[in-house]
Design a protein around this motif. Structure first.
Motif, PDB file in Angstrom:
ATOM      1  N   TRP A 183      11.630  15.085 -13.016  1.00  2.00           N
ATOM      2  CA  TRP A 183      13.039  15.461 -12.957  1.00  2.00           C
ATOM      3  C   TRP A 183      13.158  16.956 -12.702  1.00  2.00           C
TER       4      TRP A 183
ATOM      5  N   LEU B 246      13.978   7.455 -16.543  1.00  3.13           N
ATOM      6  CA  LEU B 246      12.998   6.824 -15.663  1.00  3.13           C
ATOM      7  C   LEU B 246      11.888   6.222 -16.517  1.00  3.13           C
TER       8      LEU B 246
ATOM      9  N   HIS C 186      15.187  12.015  -4.872  1.00  2.00           N
ATOM     10  CA  HIS C 186      16.324  11.179  -5.241  1.00  2.00           C
ATOM     11  C   HIS C 186      17.328  12.003  -6.044  1.00  2.00           C
TER      12      HIS C 186
ATOM     13  N   ASN D 104      20.492  11.957  -9.124  1.00  2.00           N
ATOM     14  CA  ASN D 104      20.506  11.399 -10.476  1.00  2.00           C
ATOM     15  C   ASN D 104      21.139  10.016 -10.538  1.00  2.00           C
ATOM     16  N   LYS D 105      21.548   9.458  -9.390  1.00  2.00           N
ATOM     17  CA  LYS D 105      22.044   8.089  -9.321  1.00  2.00           C
ATOM     18  C   LYS D 105      21.046   7.174  -8.617  1.00  2.00           C
ATOM     19  N   CYS D 106      19.813   7.658  -8.479  1.00  2.00           N
ATOM     20  CA  CYS D 106      18.701   6.909  -7.886  1.00  2.00           C
ATOM     21  C   CYS D 106      18.919   6.639  -6.398  1.00  2.00           C
ATOM     22  N   LYS D 107      19.617   7.517  -5.729  1.00  2.00           N
ATOM     23  CA  LYS D 107      19.803   7.402  -4.289  1.00  2.00           C
ATOM     24  C   LYS D 107      18.831   8.346  -3.595  1.00  2.00           C
TER      25      LYS D 107
ATOM     26  N   HIS E 275      11.199   2.435 -12.755  1.00  2.00           N
ATOM     27  CA  HIS E 275      12.521   1.857 -12.975  1.00  2.00           C
ATOM     28  C   HIS E 275      13.509   2.957 -13.393  1.00  2.00           C
ATOM     29  N   TYR E 276      14.748   2.787 -12.953  1.00  2.00           N
ATOM     30  CA  TYR E 276      15.826   3.739 -13.244  1.00  2.00           C
ATOM     31  C   TYR E 276      16.849   3.059 -14.142  1.00  2.00           C
TER      32      TYR E 276
ATOM     33  N   VAL F 209      13.146   1.722  -8.655  1.00  2.00           N
ATOM     34  CA  VAL F 209      13.150   2.790  -7.656  1.00  2.00           C
ATOM     35  C   VAL F 209      12.403   2.294  -6.423  1.00  2.00           C
TER      36      VAL F 209
END
Length: 400
Positions: free
Chosen positions: A59, A10, A80, A82-85, A31-32, A46
């Motif tokens: 995290w 991140l 979120h 770890n896949k930014c979902k 940003h991811y 993000v």
């Protein structure tokens, strides 16, 4: 900020100015970036649930989730994977700090600094679902940390951030205060690291203690409500009328606005979300957007002229003379438009040169009063260019 497994990173991007003029403290974006080369297309910004700065991002210790606190107060808290979902919405409130316990099971969301110091404790279940275990308040706190066993939460009010009311408080994972110790001056407070070889188990919350904490909180709220003064005496009939009037006013006025809490923001699982944008896409300037619109308009205008030419050819083939007249009128109008545009450009240039000439006159007067040594070399060069400026004005048809 890398996650524990090294699969994603991140990046916080900040600016001292806010292009939207909504904040005096600049602008921030998150940003991811995935580490795997096969997932480079997954790099994105993000998505923030509301406008405003990013207050904190953390995290989880296992690297499977990260929590973001962002937006103008009351800030939104989003979990979120770890896949930014985005998987879970923890609601909104006066929060600015997030802390995971060492095992990534418990999560504390708090508001320190110039915020009231509210702390909410969550238990992260399967698939990112978070269940609140308790809540408390630690006013004027500066720092916070979980104990090595992940069962206690420490807050401290320290100098030089605050010179008064320095203290250390310790809470359980469900919000019960077990220790509070004041100090005249306290510079730092932290947990001692466990001895080498010492290990702690990742234990789930005790249902009995969480339930007892919830009951105690409800009883305290009830007792506080019962302790309120009754106010002036009202006969039973007036009481009923007053209750109806208050209920009607509440129904008409609707919910009240609060900078601390947003009652319309309810925690829950996130099922729908927009398509993420690549990093930097939201920083497209207004000038670039305006230029894109100009290009689109120019392309549409060119297409319309092409269509008019096709119609003119078709009319010529049929022997019609009206198209020639239309073409002549159109040409005259376009020529007039071009002349108007060029005339506007010339007038703007003349005004700019006349302004420059006035500045030269002011510099010459200053040179006569104070001498040439009082002027900078660039100013002297400007005076020497007076003849060229006058010639260009006369060439454009302007007056000196």
């Amino acid at each position: 900020m890398w996650n524990a497994t090294g699969t994603a990173c991140l990046i916080m991007a900040t600016s001292e100015t806010d292009a939207t003029n909504q904040s005096y403290y600049g602008e921030s974006k998150l940003h991811y970036l995935p580490a795997e080369a096969s997932r480079t297309d997954a790099a994105c910004s993000v998505q923030m649930p509301k406008d405003g700065p990013v207050h904190d991002v953390q995290w989880s210790p296992d690297g499977e989730y990260f929590v973001v606190i962002a937006g103008f107060m009351p800030a939104k808290v989003i979990l979120h994977d770890n896949k930014c979902k985005a998987v879970y919405d923890l609601g909104a409130g006066p929060y600015s700090t997030a802390r995971w316990n060492p095992f990534g099971r418990f999560l504390a969301i708090a508001g320190f600094g110039n915020l009231p110091g509210d702390i909410v404790f969550y238990n992260k279940l399967n698939k990112g679902v978070c269940k609140q275990m308790g809540a408390t308040r630690s006013g004027s706190s500066v720092t916070a940390a979980w104990s090595p066993d992940g069962r206690y939460f420490l807050t401290a009010t320290t100098a030089p951030r605050l010179r008064v009311d320095n203290n250390v408080r310790v809470f359980t994972y469900y919000g019960e205060k077990v220790v509070e110790k004041p100090f005249d001056t306290l510079y730092d407070a932290t947990w001692l690291q466990p001895l080498p070889g010492t290990t702690y188990e990742d234990r789930p919350p005790s249902p009995e203690r969480v339930a007892a904490a919830g009951s105690a909180a409800g009883a305290a709220a009830s007792s506080n409500g019962a302790a309120k003064p009754a106010g002036a005496y009202r006969p039973p009939g007036a009481r009923t009328l007053q209750a109806h009037l208050q209920a009607g006013a509440a129904a008409i006025n609707g919910p009240t606005f609060s900078l601390a809490y947003d009652n319309s923001s309810k925690p829950g699982r996130i099922t729908q979300q927009g398509k993420p944008m690549p990093p930097g896409a939201e920083f497209v300037s207004k000038a670039a957007s305006k230029n894109a619109k100009k290009r689109a308009n120019k392309k549409a205008k060119a297409g319309g002229e092409g269509g008019a030419d096709g119609e003119q050819d078709e009319d010529e083939q049929t022997g019609s003379s009206s198209s020639a007249a239309v073409a002549a009128v159109t040409e005259q109008m376009s020529g007039a438009a071009v002349s108007i545009d060029s005339g506007d450009a010339a007038q703007k240039r003349i005004r700019a040169l006349q302004k420059k000439l006035r500045q030269i006159q002011q510099l010459k007067e200053r040179r006569e009063k104070e001498g040439a040594n009082a002027l900078e070399p660039e100013q002297l060069q400007k005076i020497e260019a007076e003849a060229a400026v006058i010639a260009e004005i006369q060439e454009l048809g302007g007056t000196v």
